[in-house]
Motif scaffolding. Structure first.
Motif, PDB file in Angstrom:
ATOM      1  N   ARG A  12       0.833  -1.198   0.000  1.00 25.56           N
ATOM      2  CA  ARG A  12       0.000   0.000   0.000  1.00 25.56           C
ATOM      3  C   ARG A  12       0.877   1.260   0.000  1.00 25.56           C
ATOM      4  NH1 ARG A  12      -3.117  -1.417   3.754  1.00 25.56           N
ATOM      5  NH2 ARG A  12      -1.984  -0.508   5.483  1.00 25.56           N
ATOM      6  N   GLU A  13       1.907   1.288   0.858  1.00 26.12           N
ATOM      7  CA  GLU A  13       2.792   2.453   0.924  1.00 26.12           C
ATOM      8  C   GLU A  13       3.548   2.643  -0.385  1.00 26.12           C
ATOM      9  OE1 GLU A  13       5.279   1.878   4.309  1.00 26.12           O
ATOM     10  OE2 GLU A  13       3.684   2.347   5.735  1.00 26.12           O
ATOM     11  N   THR A  14       4.009   1.561  -0.951  1.00 26.66           N
ATOM     12  CA  THR A  14       4.727   1.633  -2.223  1.00 26.66           C
ATOM     13  C   THR A  14       3.828   2.213  -3.300  1.00 26.66           C
ATOM     14  OG1 THR A  14       6.079  -0.262  -1.642  1.00 26.66           O
ATOM     15  CG2 THR A  14       5.952   0.288  -3.974  1.00 26.66           C
ATOM     16  N   HIS A  15       2.599   1.741  -3.328  1.00 27.13           N
ATOM     17  CA  HIS A  15       1.648   2.232  -4.315  1.00 27.13           C
ATOM     18  C   HIS A  15       1.419   3.727  -4.136  1.00 27.13           C
ATOM     19  CE1 HIS A  15      -1.759   2.445  -6.985  1.00 27.13           C
ATOM     20  NE2 HIS A  15      -2.480   2.942  -6.005  1.00 27.13           N
ATOM     21  N   ASP A  16       1.203   4.174  -2.901  1.00 26.90           N
ATOM     22  CA  ASP A  16       0.934   5.581  -2.622  1.00 26.90           C
ATOM     23  C   ASP A  16       2.123   6.464  -2.979  1.00 26.90           C
ATOM     24  OD1 ASP A  16      -1.533   4.794  -1.691  1.00 26.90           O
ATOM     25  OD2 ASP A  16      -1.004   4.981   0.434  1.00 26.90           O
ATOM     26  N   VAL A  17       3.319   6.027  -2.604  1.00 25.35           N
ATOM     27  CA  VAL A  17       4.527   6.823  -2.829  1.00 25.35           C
ATOM     28  C   VAL A  17       4.825   6.969  -4.317  1.00 25.35           C
ATOM     29  CG1 VAL A  17       7.040   6.810  -2.576  1.00 25.35           C
ATOM     30  CG2 VAL A  17       5.594   6.339  -0.611  1.00 25.35           C
ATOM     31  N   CYS A  18       4.590   5.906  -5.074  1.00 26.07           N
ATOM     32  CA  CYS A  18       5.064   5.854  -6.459  1.00 26.07           C
ATOM     33  C   CYS A  18       3.983   6.069  -7.513  1.00 26.07           C
ATOM     34  CB  CYS A  18       5.738   4.508  -6.701  1.00 26.07           C
ATOM     35  SG  CYS A  18       7.082   4.186  -5.555  1.00 26.07           S
ATOM     36  N   GLN A  19       2.741   6.279  -7.113  1.00 24.17           N
ATOM     37  CA  GLN A  19       1.647   6.325  -8.075  1.00 24.17           C
ATOM     38  C   GLN A  19       1.862   7.388  -9.146  1.00 24.17           C
ATOM     39  OE1 GLN A  19      -2.199   6.896  -6.363  1.00 24.17           O
ATOM     40  NE2 GLN A  19      -3.268   6.328  -8.236  1.00 24.17           N
ATOM     41  N   ASN A  20       2.180   8.611  -8.780  1.00 30.32           N
ATOM     42  CA  ASN A  20       2.352   9.676  -9.775  1.00 30.32           C
ATOM     43  C   ASN A  20       3.537   9.419 -10.688  1.00 30.32           C
ATOM     44  OD1 ASN A  20       0.139  11.071  -8.857  1.00 30.32           O
ATOM     45  ND2 ASN A  20       1.330  12.378  -7.484  1.00 30.32           N
ATOM     46  N   GLN A  93      11.695   1.815  -1.358  1.00 28.27           N
ATOM     47  CA  GLN A  93      10.667   2.168  -2.328  1.00 28.27           C
ATOM     48  C   GLN A  93      11.217   2.211  -3.749  1.00 28.27           C
ATOM     49  OE1 GLN A  93      11.174   3.844   0.585  1.00 28.27           O
ATOM     50  NE2 GLN A  93       9.212   4.336   1.545  1.00 28.27           N
ATOM     51  N   LEU A  94      12.468   2.646  -3.893  1.00 25.11           N
ATOM     52  CA  LEU A  94      13.097   2.637  -5.212  1.00 25.11           C
ATOM     53  C   LEU A  94      13.069   1.234  -5.795  1.00 25.11           C
ATOM     54  CD1 LEU A  94      15.036   3.818  -7.459  1.00 25.11           C
ATOM     55  CD2 LEU A  94      16.875   2.930  -6.022  1.00 25.11           C
ATOM     56  N   TRP A  95      13.513   0.275  -5.018  1.00 27.54           N
ATOM     57  CA  TRP A  95      13.588  -1.101  -5.492  1.00 27.54           C
ATOM     58  C   TRP A  95      12.196  -1.694  -5.700  1.00 27.54           C
ATOM     59  CZ3 TRP A  95      18.087  -2.273  -7.374  1.00 27.54           C
ATOM     60  CH2 TRP A  95      19.203  -1.577  -6.913  1.00 27.54           C
ATOM     61  N   ALA A  96      11.281  -1.367  -4.793  1.00 22.86           N
ATOM     62  CA  ALA A  96       9.906  -1.858  -4.929  1.00 22.86           C
ATOM     63  C   ALA A  96       9.251  -1.297  -6.184  1.00 22.86           C
ATOM     64  CB  ALA A  96       9.096  -1.489  -3.692  1.00 22.86           C
ATOM     65  N   ASN A  97       9.521  -0.040  -6.490  1.00 23.87           N
ATOM     66  CA  ASN A  97       8.948   0.591  -7.682  1.00 23.87           C
ATOM     67  C   ASN A  97       9.503  -0.041  -8.952  1.00 23.87           C
ATOM     68  OD1 ASN A  97       7.291   2.470  -9.053  1.00 23.87           O
ATOM     69  ND2 ASN A  97       9.056   3.805  -9.345  1.00 23.87           N
ATOM     70  N   LEU A  98      10.791  -0.328  -8.958  1.00 27.91           N
ATOM     71  CA  LEU A  98      11.377  -1.007 -10.117  1.00 27.91           C
ATOM     72  C   LEU A  98      10.704  -2.355 -10.347  1.00 27.91           C
ATOM     73  CD1 LEU A  98      15.169  -0.284  -9.503  1.00 27.91           C
ATOM     74  CD2 LEU A  98      13.731   0.679 -11.317  1.00 27.91           C
TER      75      LEU A  98
END
Length: 108
Positions: A12-20, A93-98
């Motif tokens: 959930r946090e990863t989604h919120d941080v990286c959505q835009n 979050q960088l790695w999760a977004n990748l």
């Protein structure tokens, strides 16, 4: 149960941080996303002349797990994302977004 709750919170946090950023990247994407293992190899391990054994020793994650990641057989999980963030002074979050960008592209 506690681990599952933490995983759900992480997602959930990863989604919120990286959505835009993800929306912008998807609009501008001209090629498929690169697997996080290849990014790890090319942008971190190779420039530092670091071996998988050194990475394993530094992070406490098994050599075999790093090897599977580097060849694209597995994706990142919370443990490896946090380990990489700590080792290379980035964010998990960088790695999760990748990983999410890669997964999203190939599961459509």
């Amino acid at each position: 149960a506690n681990r599952l709750s933490w995983s759900k919170t992480w997602i959930r946090e990863t989604h919120d941080v990286c959505q835009n950023e993800r929306v912008i990247m998807e609009r501008e994407r001209t090629r498929p996303p690169t697997h996080p293992g290849k990014i790890l190899q090319r942008q971190y391990l190779d420039p530092l002349h670091m071996t998988v054994e050194q990475l394993s020793q530094d992070t406490g994650v098994a050599v075999e797990e790093w090897q599977k990641l580097l060849v694209g057989d597995v994706g990142l999980n919370i443990q490896t994302a946090v380990a990489l963030a700590q080792r290379f002074q980035t964010t998990w979050q960088l790695w999760a977004n990748l990983q999410k960008s890669y997964d999203d592209f190939y599961t459509q």
